[in-house]
Design a protein around this motif. Structure first.
Motif, short mmCIF file in Angstrom:
data_model
loop_
_atom_site.label_atom_id
_atom_site.label_comp_id
_atom_site.label_asym_id
_atom_site.label_seq_id
_atom_site.Cartn_x
_atom_site.Cartn_y
_atom_site.Cartn_z
N ASP A 120 0.89 -0.94 0.07
CA ASP A 120 0.01 0.06 -0.14
C ASP A 120 0.96 1.32 0.17
O ASP A 120 1.98 1.42 0.64
CB ASP A 120 -0.74 -0.05 1.23
CG ASP A 120 -1.72 0.93 1.32
OD1 ASP A 120 -2.25 1.56 0.31
OD2 ASP A 120 -2.30 1.37 2.27
N TYR A 121 0.45 2.15 -0.81
CA TYR A 121 1.37 3.31 -0.81
C TYR A 121 1.32 4.35 0.64
O TYR A 121 2.28 4.62 1.16
CB TYR A 121 0.86 4.37 -2.00
CG TYR A 121 1.84 5.47 -2.05
CD1 TYR A 121 2.81 5.65 -3.00
CD2 TYR A 121 1.53 6.93 -1.44
CE1 TYR A 121 3.74 6.57 -3.15
CE2 TYR A 121 2.32 7.80 -1.50
CZ TYR A 121 3.50 7.78 -2.55
OH TYR A 121 4.21 9.00 -2.54
N ILE A 164 1.82 10.34 -9.16
CA ILE A 164 3.29 10.76 -9.87
C ILE A 164 4.22 10.43 -9.10
O ILE A 164 5.40 9.78 -9.23
CB ILE A 164 3.22 12.16 -10.08
CG1 ILE A 164 2.14 12.80 -11.24
CG2 ILE A 164 4.55 12.62 -10.74
CD1 ILE A 164 1.99 12.01 -12.23
N GLY A 165 4.21 10.31 -7.53
CA GLY A 165 5.26 10.34 -6.62
C GLY A 165 5.72 8.71 -6.95
O GLY A 165 6.76 8.29 -6.70
N GLU A 180 -5.49 5.55 -3.00
CA GLU A 180 -5.11 6.74 -3.52
C GLU A 180 -5.02 7.09 -4.86
O GLU A 180 -4.33 6.38 -5.60
CB GLU A 180 -3.79 7.21 -2.77
CG GLU A 180 -3.85 7.49 -1.14
CD GLU A 180 -4.44 8.64 -0.50
OE1 GLU A 180 -4.88 9.27 -1.34
OE2 GLU A 180 -4.78 8.39 0.62
N ASN A 181 -5.57 8.35 -5.54
CA ASN A 181 -5.59 8.75 -6.79
C ASN A 181 -5.36 10.06 -6.80
O ASN A 181 -5.50 10.64 -8.17
CB ASN A 181 -7.07 8.32 -7.66
CG ASN A 181 -8.05 8.77 -6.97
OD1 ASN A 181 -7.84 9.61 -5.96
ND2 ASN A 181 -9.37 8.47 -7.64
N HIS A 182 -4.90 10.80 -5.90
CA HIS A 182 -4.44 12.18 -6.08
C HIS A 182 -3.06 12.22 -6.77
O HIS A 182 -2.31 11.27 -6.67
CB HIS A 182 -4.16 12.74 -4.59
CG HIS A 182 -5.44 12.87 -3.70
ND1 HIS A 182 -5.63 11.85 -2.73
CD2 HIS A 182 -6.68 13.48 -3.67
CE1 HIS A 182 -6.68 12.28 -2.07
NE2 HIS A 182 -7.47 13.18 -2.91
N ILE A 191 -4.82 0.61 -8.77
CA ILE A 191 -5.51 1.20 -7.93
C ILE A 191 -6.57 0.57 -7.33
O ILE A 191 -7.33 -0.45 -8.04
CB ILE A 191 -6.25 2.70 -8.45
CG1 ILE A 191 -5.08 3.33 -9.13
CG2 ILE A 191 -7.30 3.18 -7.90
CD1 ILE A 191 -4.36 4.52 -8.18
N LYS A 192 -7.12 0.44 -6.11
CA LYS A 192 -8.30 -0.27 -5.37
C LYS A 192 -9.42 0.42 -5.84
O LYS A 192 -9.40 1.52 -6.15
CB LYS A 192 -8.02 -0.16 -3.89
CG LYS A 192 -6.62 -0.70 -3.32
CD LYS A 192 -6.80 -0.43 -1.81
CE LYS A 192 -5.38 -0.96 -0.95
NZ LYS A 192 -5.40 -0.59 0.36
N PRO A 193 -10.41 -0.45 -6.04
CA PRO A 193 -10.59 -1.79 -6.15
C PRO A 193 -9.98 -2.28 -7.55
O PRO A 193 -10.13 -1.70 -8.43
CB PRO A 193 -12.10 -2.13 -5.81
CG PRO A 193 -12.80 -0.86 -6.38
CD PRO A 193 -11.85 0.19 -6.17
#
Length: 562
Positions: free
Chosen positions: A60-61, A101-102, A94-96, A113-115
């Motif tokens: 997980d990020y 990008i990070g 997270e999709n911010h 990306i979940k789900p």
């Protein structure tokens, strides 16, 4: 029939949400996985990987207050805890933009990306496994840090007309650049760009031109890459470097600030922002970038205390350069808060004499508040520890091992310059140069900038002190006294000039022919405070004792001076 891709592979799930751990475990079991381990933090994952060579990692990020998925990947690579065939997949809800990008910039094997469905995960994993298997010689050479073998393996793979032509070309071009083999890199990149203006090739060509000081060409490739992808932060970084090289600092500041907004978790990007902010005297941006570097690195596996020290130094430096009282007070409070926070919660200071560093910083803050005597007194209390650290020898069992420059000596020099003890600062700086360790670039810039700022005061002080000495030699004691007082106005805590003033005052008190100012004794007493109980070089120490004896003797002989 169960999916076999994960059969017999060691799988690690790093996620702080138990429900998702169980959900992903079920998906992986149905895909053939039987050896699955779980941890909740990046720190736990790093520890586990140091004992078990995992084949597939789902991370997980965002992992709470500890290190995140990006930092964990950097640490695993730094410690070489990922074998060449291992798969590192960042899994997050997270999709911010900064998060995405990070994560992408650090180049994990995939980012999902979940789900997501089992079929999507299966397809993505199989693609990665196929690539890793096909390019195994390349990944092994990269893992072993053998660039020449990387190039040879890429050439062999490209000769087979495989589906990984572009990736192999990219890796080969990057390796040529790393080895400064510019002609080979340009030949490859020109071949790619003639048919497809892909962003990775545009960026590498821009890097190539920049390193050869072809700034206009480099800028064109950067602009083309950014036009194609408005979130291409790495191209923005390089464009900013081109602008700096051409003297366009304001434009460079604008573009790197935008890049930091898009992707703030890159240390090199924050360092670039610091460099530009320093040149433009943009104190808020300078302090913010320094703080961000510390926050990014404080959870890293290779915790380096230098980032914390430089953040606090940068804040104190900003306070010293602030013209507005409110801003100066704000930075002083931030420095005090950072010192307190680090002492309370930071493991990074565990093997460092932080108490000594704190005392020197406290003295600098006292000086900024106008408490020059208190600042010098604080330094006097720790001067022996500074000296002990400076004179510490390398381990006698490893005579070729030269220790790095002592951190506290650097801060002592910054303090001594700040309170006007220029001679002591120069003496410490000369001794510091005997250490062959690499000086941190941020600290070096702080030194250089302070030197530029104090140079005018130092020259002014030296001129006044020199004229005072000349007047004293000529017997013009009244003028000498006045000049030494002016010198101490410039450098209030300068030991040499204080002793000069005391010597002149004693000479005036001892000579019955001279007209004596009524406050001469009090002036002498006050000036003695500059050197009383302070650490002094040997020549000053002997002179101080002699002058103190003369002063006390005069008071006994002429009780009217009491």
């Amino acid at each position: 029939m169960p999916y076999k891709t994960l059969e017999n592979l060691r799988v690690l799930i790093v996620d702080d949400q138990r429900p998702f751990q169980l959900l992903l475990k079920g998906i992986l079991y149905s895909m053939g996985a039987t050896n699955i381990a779980f941890v909740q933090t990046g720190e736990q994952a790093l520890s586990k990987c140091s004992h078990i060579p995992f084949d597939v990692l789902f991370v997980d990020y965002n992992l709470g207050s500890g290190k995140n998925g990006r930092q964990l990947l950097e640490d695993l690579r730094e410690k070489k805890l990922l074998h060449p065939a291992a798969i590192y997949m960042i899994v997050t809800g997270e999709n911010h933009v900064p998060m995405v990008i990070g994560a992408v910039e650090i180049e994990p094997d995939d980012y999902i990306i979940k789900p997501f469905s089992q079929s999507v995960l299966r397809t993505r994993l199989q693609k990665i496994q196929n690539r890793k298997a096909q390019l195994a010689p390349i990944y092994q050479a990269m893992h072993d840090d053998q660039p020449e073998l990387v190039i040879e393996a890429c050439k062999q793979e490209r000769a087979t007309s495989s589906r990984y032509q572009n990736l192999c070309t990219r890796i080969q071009a990057e390796t040529h650049l790393k080895l400064q083999q510019y002609a080979d890199a340009e030949s490859l990149l020109s071949e790619v760009l003639a048919f497809n203006r892909v962003n990775w090739a545009l960026l590498l060509q821009a890097r190539l031109c920049f390193e050869q000081k072809r700034f206009d060409e480099s800028m064109e490739f950067c602009n083309e890459a950014i036009d194609t992808n408005r979130l291409f932060a790495e191209a923005m970084d390089l464009k900013a470097r081109n602008l700096i090289a051409q003297g366009q600092l304001e434009e460079a500041m604008a573009i790197v600030t935008h890049a930091v907004t898009i992707s703030p978790f890159s240390v090199s990007r924050q360092n670039l922002l610091m460099d530009i902010a320093r040149e433009l005297s943009d104190l808020p941006s300078l302090v913010m970038a320094s703080k961000q570097i510390y926050e990014i690195t404080r959870r890293a596996a290779r915790q380096e205390v230098i980032h914390l020290l430089n953040y606090i130094r940068t804040v104190i430096d900003a306070a010293s350069r602030s013209e507005e009282t409110a801003q100066r007070n704000k930075y002083q409070q931030e420095a005090l808060l950072a010192l307190h926070r680090a002492k309370r919660e930071d493991t990074v200071i565990r093997d460092f004499d932080f108490e000594l560093f704190e005392s020197l910083c406290q003295a600098r803050l006292e000086s900024l508040s106008g408490q020059q005597y208190l600042a010098k007194k604080t330094y006097a209390e720790v001067a022996e520890r500074v000296e002990a650290q400076l004179t510490a020898e390398a381990d006698p069992e490893t005579p070729d091992d030269v220790p790095p420059p002592p951190h506290s000596t650097a801060d002592a020099i910054l303090l001594l310059n700040q309170i006007g003890e220029y001679e002591q600062a120069v003496a410490l700086a000369d001794r510091l140069q005997s250490f062959s360790g690499v000086v941190d670039p941020v600290l070096q810039k702080l030194f250089d900038e302070q030197q530029q700022r104090v140079e005018q005061r130092r020259v002014q002080f030296q001129e006044l002190n020199k004229r005072g000495i000349q007047s004293y030699k000529e017997g013009n004691y009244s003028q000498a006294l006045q000049l030494f007082e002016q010198a101490l106005d410039v450098a209030p805590m300068n030991t040499g000039s204080a002793l000069n003033l005391i010597q002149t005052a004693i000479q005036m008190m001892a000579d019955p022919k001279l007209k004596k100012p009524v406050d001469l004794v009090e002036k002498c007493r006050k000036t003695f405070r500059v050197v009383d109980n302070m650490p002094l070089p040997e020549h000053h120490k002997e002179r101080y004792k002699e002058l103190l004896n003369q002063f006390n003797k005069l008071k006994e002989e002429k009780r009217s001076f009491r």
